[in-house]
Design an enzyme around this catalytic site. Structure first.
Site, PDB file in Angstrom:
ATOM      1  N   HIS A 141      34.704  54.271  42.232  1.00 43.93           N
ATOM      2  CA  HIS A 141      34.473  53.150  41.913  1.00 43.93           C
ATOM      3  C   HIS A 141      34.958  53.959  39.979  1.00 43.93           C
ATOM      4  O   HIS A 141      34.847  53.364  38.773  1.00 43.93           O
ATOM      5  CB  HIS A 141      34.126  52.128  41.572  1.00 43.93           C
ATOM      6  CG  HIS A 141      34.047  51.391  42.780  1.00 43.93           C
ATOM      7  ND1 HIS A 141      33.577  51.419  44.025  1.00 43.93           N
ATOM      8  CD2 HIS A 141      34.951  50.102  42.780  1.00 43.93           C
ATOM      9  CE1 HIS A 141      34.246  49.962  44.728  1.00 43.93           C
ATOM     10  NE2 HIS A 141      34.652  50.217  44.397  1.00 43.93           N
ATOM     11  N   GLY A 192      39.732  54.855  44.815  1.00 48.12           N
ATOM     12  CA  GLY A 192      39.817  53.716  45.531  1.00 48.12           C
ATOM     13  C   GLY A 192      40.009  52.607  45.490  1.00 48.12           C
ATOM     14  O   GLY A 192      40.086  51.574  46.417  1.00 48.12           O
ATOM     15  N   HIS A 193      39.014  51.686  44.529  1.00 49.65           N
ATOM     16  CA  HIS A 193      39.391  50.852  43.348  1.00 49.65           C
ATOM     17  C   HIS A 193      40.939  50.603  42.026  1.00 49.65           C
ATOM     18  O   HIS A 193      40.386  51.158  41.471  1.00 49.65           O
ATOM     19  CB  HIS A 193      38.045  50.063  43.838  1.00 49.65           C
ATOM     20  CG  HIS A 193      38.358  48.812  43.273  1.00 49.65           C
ATOM     21  ND1 HIS A 193      39.349  47.568  42.562  1.00 49.65           N
ATOM     22  CD2 HIS A 193      36.865  47.242  43.591  1.00 49.65           C
ATOM     23  CE1 HIS A 193      38.618  46.586  42.098  1.00 49.65           C
ATOM     24  NE2 HIS A 193      38.130  46.412  43.612  1.00 49.65           N
ATOM     25  N   GLU A 322      36.918  42.126  52.970  1.00 48.54           N
ATOM     26  CA  GLU A 322      36.897  40.786  51.555  1.00 48.54           C
ATOM     27  C   GLU A 322      38.517  41.071  51.577  1.00 48.54           C
ATOM     28  O   GLU A 322      39.079  41.369  50.571  1.00 48.54           O
ATOM     29  CB  GLU A 322      36.098  41.806  50.349  1.00 48.54           C
ATOM     30  CG  GLU A 322      35.044  41.018  50.341  1.00 48.54           C
ATOM     31  CD  GLU A 322      33.885  41.842  49.200  1.00 48.54           C
ATOM     32  OE1 GLU A 322      34.876  42.182  47.917  1.00 48.54           O
ATOM     33  OE2 GLU A 322      32.807  41.676  49.116  1.00 48.54           O
ATOM     34  N   CYS A 340      38.278  36.603  41.968  1.00 49.45           N
ATOM     35  CA  CYS A 340      38.920  38.000  41.322  1.00 49.45           C
ATOM     36  C   CYS A 340      39.979  38.039  42.129  1.00 49.45           C
ATOM     37  O   CYS A 340      40.159  38.499  41.085  1.00 49.45           O
ATOM     38  CB  CYS A 340      37.962  39.100  41.446  1.00 49.45           C
ATOM     39  SG  CYS A 340      36.302  38.940  40.775  1.00 49.45           S
ATOM     40  N   CYS A 419      31.191  41.158  39.750  1.00 50.66           N
ATOM     41  CA  CYS A 419      32.287  40.832  39.428  1.00 50.66           C
ATOM     42  C   CYS A 419      33.282  39.710  39.000  1.00 50.66           C
ATOM     43  O   CYS A 419      33.728  39.147  38.083  1.00 50.66           O
ATOM     44  CB  CYS A 419      33.117  41.563  40.697  1.00 50.66           C
ATOM     45  SG  CYS A 419      32.844  40.768  41.841  1.00 50.66           S
ATOM     46  N   CYS A 420      32.396  38.487  39.714  1.00 48.72           N
ATOM     47  CA  CYS A 420      33.865  37.240  39.298  1.00 48.72           C
ATOM     48  C   CYS A 420      32.726  36.942  38.227  1.00 48.72           C
ATOM     49  O   CYS A 420      34.018  36.126  37.147  1.00 48.72           O
ATOM     50  CB  CYS A 420      33.355  36.650  40.608  1.00 48.72           C
ATOM     51  SG  CYS A 420      33.976  36.920  42.001  1.00 48.72           S
TER      52      CYS A 420
END
Lengths: 657, 657
Positions: A141, A192-193, A322, A340, A419-420
């Site tokens: 990331h 990757g993200h 996910e 998210c 993250c959310c």
């Protein structure tokens, strides 16, 4: 500075131009300002008792040489600080706040000190593995984290005019432009993200430096090309994985790297990554006019919205990865539907509206916003859902069936992988950006959220004051203020939930039947200051059914009124919600309950409830059926669930002919 | 030798006393003899091309010093040899076969050489970790493996009279009796995987050595006591785990070690372990008369049969832990329903019938046998299901949703963890043991499977020749042969699937209405040689519904005729089986199709099929429903599915009022 390319795209209206004054939404925006952002500041400073340790701020202090210690948290822990700063930027853009600005400035100073001379900024690699940077894009990331910091830099600059963080993130991006590319000493890869892609377009639009747009395009174009960058990278690294001592196994679909983006036919893999990628693709398509990219965006939009989206605007049917699973697979209980991911879907919808105003994008944006996103946060602003199930039996989530381990029946305080919560904060703090856009001489009103908006169409300065009774009633009123009379169109979205819409202009019927274009009622006229438009949307209680190929909802119905999807909760209906049936002919009545969960419109129905005293203890019986007895059913808006303790919840209820 | 305690229990009839002659079942028994057992011998000798390597036989040769090499396979790999030998024992008990016996004798010689001087026998520990034996009972199956070898020793001795393997397993058991116990130098523990308990009771009943019964009791009584043996063992070992480099985490429910067995209220954890444990508990209860143990067996039986069992007799609702989940949780698609678990359920039912003849046990035994067990094997005897789903969409199992990774849409050749194929073999080879039992002067006929049976009730020698038309038609005929007239009762099970039963004795109606005791029609009379009993069971096609709390089957119906549960397959009904509806009033017709999958009774119905050309592409619609068009539905017996290539399958079909 500013936009350097002018194309026939719809333009968003910026946060500075909009002042939300809305009974429903001001609560949430104030919550973000007064509770969420201060709470998150405490959380990322490890000052919230009982919450999981974050380490995010102290990582920056250590990297900056201001503190001793070791890195703590996930490899992408920096993004919690970035997202917090971005949210602060939006809050300040709405309303300056010296104290908050000072805290943010101090944080930015620390970030500046943590940045390496070459522009590189990532506390994990700086503290823990300085020799290994850019060696595991697949998992670690780095570009994703950079992207979030870039978004923060842009937001903070727009709000305050202060360049410090913007300069920092330009140096980050400049470094990335040196490191990545097809040159002999460059890395011909991508993250990757996804996230850097949309961030770089923001940076381009803010600085006018076209290099950033080209870099974003580069990452998008490289993705999914053969031979696989991730495999080659893994080979170079000795196939280590960041997460264990095993060897890495790469599932390219998880990263949307199985095919070049223009060849992808359906949304697959990690849901947040999919929608972040699509938002970046739509951004680049908007700026470059690349039709092949627009086509890919439309195709994947259609796949998500018509085959892989929950009625709540949630996406991601499976916990494993996910991720999206496959068309029409929408389990309500083992669902992932990460908060998210719905936020990312809103980002994507917002960009599609800029590409081509069409109510189908705004309908989904509204669906995700009014249901999954605000369900993600408790009414106190201190508890959050990461996973948003449409059916919950608390006992089951509490360990009885391990397929449900990811589902929590009550909102949690703070996540190790947080993250959310900051994503909710930054979306709600920037909500003003999502209400309107303009294209040519048309002002599009996408969301019915009250407040004032000012903009200029060419030389014409226009003020719109929207008053909205939604989501509880179906009216919106616009008062137009002009310096002098002018011609333009006001395009009002006719939502997919409304069975009938009518418009009055200055109290007289304005016939819209032939004025609906792409789902918007166009009021194209010569306006005078003081003109009033009144939109009236019928808002019946709808019985919604799913496409017949959605196995999980066969024979079931959900209620929706306006943008709000409803659910039944144990608090109102008792346990074993699977016993409830809603007859097709049952009368449904909505009534406002002021003191319930901040004030909500409740739907009541005369339903039926299984009673199986007669059934006996047999698990299987032939030629027998259970009896039904009358039962009063109460539905509440989905977003309001789990605010009254732990209990069962279900969106889809069995229907009875 | 022989049984030393005589109590008022029902006694099983042994394999030697029964000669199955049955159109339906001889196919399977011959398949075991002619294909499965030879094939499995090749498999465990690593001679099957394309199948996963086994290593089982060569492990014994290496441990015996006859070969060089390293151990291969799972820590319980020895049990594949043991189960094969046990199956061979049953085949030989039915019919001696010199060639087969010689192969087995040679294997037994090798096993004898692999046994350690103290009696210990386990090739994994002998070859790989000689210093670590008895240090990880939690995970490493040493007593489980011993138990399977003991079962083999008993079966082989009963069949052949040869003591070599029996002596080997007595030495194993003697060693275990030294190692385990509450003494100062003993291990006060039990195995993570139950099996030794039932094996030791068999060994006791065969040898008359009560020590083995007491040892079995000991293991049962210790289980689930506090403080936890598994935790203490882990601490002594430094908390290593056999399966990785991580530290062990123990979920006591997985091992049924969360509570003492007498306090367990519901079946939890690994399903095979549960039923093996319960079989052992019923064995000990039968031999000791321990009422508290019988009560626990009944309670857990009821929990399984009335709350946690699939209509196919499958158990284990979740892949995680191959385990029970919770009451009424019976997902059809993510199901586990391991073949071995249904076999274990049959073991348990068989023991409960010995404790107290009651048709509810035999009904479940029949259900599991005629559905899950024979579904576990292909018609060619070379392909096996480990997991037995009740609903399959091949695309989905092939990776699109990771929740289905354990479900295979077609039977597999041989498994690395090959527990199921040899378990099917040993059950089918010993099927004769499950047909009859006696209690006092009553002969119970549990299963309607044709053949000859001889037994003695006191001094009375009785021959029964059963002819059965089941499962296709509902008649059974018994001819009684006696040396002289005698009084006794013949008790015929009235299955739960029959709506009406009638009995003729020598052609005249024998009124049974007041003669039904615990589900058996008692024909208690004075018999003369040549007497003929004719049982006639109505065998209507049944529409079966699930208890209303089984969410997954709400609004759905399954068809059953006699003991056979039916399903729809794509081969007959086309893809997207979720489109099918069976109207409540639809006429159902059964017809025998001789050339289909070995000859099966097919059920046809005029059903309905969703067609949604009208529905459009929307995922959600209000006030709309999909249309139904007439469609001819074809149902085949569940056991026969997946014999015509890869395709969808479903047991439960939507019902239409």
């Amino acid at each position: 500075m500013g936009q350097t390319v002018s194309k026939d795209n719809a333009k968003p209206v910026s946060l500075k131009q909009v002042k939300i004054k809305d009974d429903f939404w001001n609560y949430y925006i104030n919550l973000v300002r007064d509770v969420v952002v201060p709470y998150q500041w405490d959380a990322i400073n490890d000052r919230v008792e009982g919450a999981e340790r974050s380490g995010a701020v102290s990582n920056f202090k250590i990297a900056a040489g201001l503190e001793k210690g070791d890195f703590y948290g996930f490899v992408f822990q920096d993004t919690d600080v970035a997202k917090w700063l971005e949210a602060v930027g939006y809050l300040l853009e709405m309303k300056r706040d010296e104290a908050l600005e000072q805290v943010a400035d101090e944080m930015i100073d620390i970030i500046g000190k943590a940045q390496q001379p070459d522009g590189y900024l990532n506390t994990f690699y700086t503290i823990k593995e300085p020799g290994n940077k850019w060696t595991n894009l697949t998992e670690c990331h780095e570009l994703y984290s950079a992207g979030h910091m870039i978004e923060a830099g842009v937001a903070y600059y727009k709000a305050t005019g202060k360049r410090k963080l913007l300069d920092i993130v330009c140096r980050i991006a400049d470094d990335i432009a040196v490191v990545f590319g097809d040159g002999p000493d460059q890395i011909a890869g991508y993250d990757g993200h996804q996230e850097i892609e949309l961030a770089l377009v923001k940076l381009y639009e803010t600085t006018g430096n076209r290099k950033y747009l080209e870099l974003s395009s580069y990452f998008i174009d490289k993705r999914g090309q053969q031979p696989s960058f991730f495999e080659a990278e893994a080979d170079r690294r000795g196939r280590t994985t960041h997460w264990s001592n095993n060897k890495i196994h790469i599932d390219p679909e998880y990263f949307q790297a199985h095919l070049p983006v223009r060849e992808q036919e359906a949304a697959v893999g990690h849901a947040v990554r999919v929608v972040y990628m699509l938002a970046g693709m739509a951004d680049v398509a908007r700026e470059t006019g690349d039709e092949t990219l627009i086509e890919a965006c439309r195709r994947l939009w259609d796949n998500i919205a018509s085959k892989q989206m929950y009625i709540t605007g949630g996406i991601g049917s499976m916990a494993h990865g996910e991720a999206f699973s496959f068309d029409y697979d929408l389990p309500n209980d083992t669902v992932y539907s990460e908060t998210c991911a719905s936020i990312g879907l809103i980002f994507f919808a917002h960009r599609m509206l800029q590409l081509e105003p069409n109510s189908r994008y705004a309908d989904v944006m509204e669906r995700a916003l009014f249901n999954t996103v605000i369900a993600g946060m408790s009414r106190d602003g201190r508890h959050f859902f990461y996973v948003n199930p449409l059916e919950v039996t608390p006992d089951v989530c509490d360990g009885k069936n391990k397929n449900y381990n990811h589902v929590k029946p009550v909102r949690q305080e703070w996540f190790g992988c947080a993250c959310c919560p900051p994503n909710i904060a930054r979306l709600l703090a920037s909500l003003g950006e999502y209400l309107y856009s303009t294209k040519g001489n048309t002002i599009y009103s996408h969301l019915y959220i009250g407040g004032e908006m000012e903009l200029a169409l060419g030389d014409t300065k226009i003020k719109l004051n929207q008053q909205s009774s939604m989501p509880w009633e179906g009216t919106a009123r616009y008062e137009v203020t002009l310096e002098q009379p002018a011609s333009f169109a006001l395009a009002l979205r006719i939502p997919d939930w409304s069975s009938h819409a009518s418009v009055l202009v200055n109290g007289e019927i304005y016939p819209i039947a032939n004025q609906i274009v792409d789902g918007y009622a166009r009021i194209d006229r010569h306006w005078t200051s003081g003109d009033v438009v009144e939109l009236s949307l019928e808002m019946p209680i709808q019985r919604v059914r799913s496409h017949p190929l959605v196995k999980q909802n066969a024979g079931k119905v959900a209620l929706q009124r306006g943008p709000l999807v409803y659910c039944v909760e144990e608090a109102d209906n008792g346990p074993q919600l699977e016993k409830l049936h809603l007859p097709q002919q049952a009368k449904l009545e909505a009534s406002y309950e002021e003191n319930l969960i901040g004030g909500i419109q409740v739907i009541k129905a005369e339903g039926l409830k299984l009673q199986f005293e007669q059934w006996g203890s047999q698990l299987y019986r032939s030629n027998a059926d259970a009896d039904l007895e009358p039962a009063s059913l109460t539905f509440i808006p989905y977003y309001a669930w789990a605010n009254r303790g732990k209990g069962e919840m279900a969106v889809w209820v069995k229907e009875r002919l």
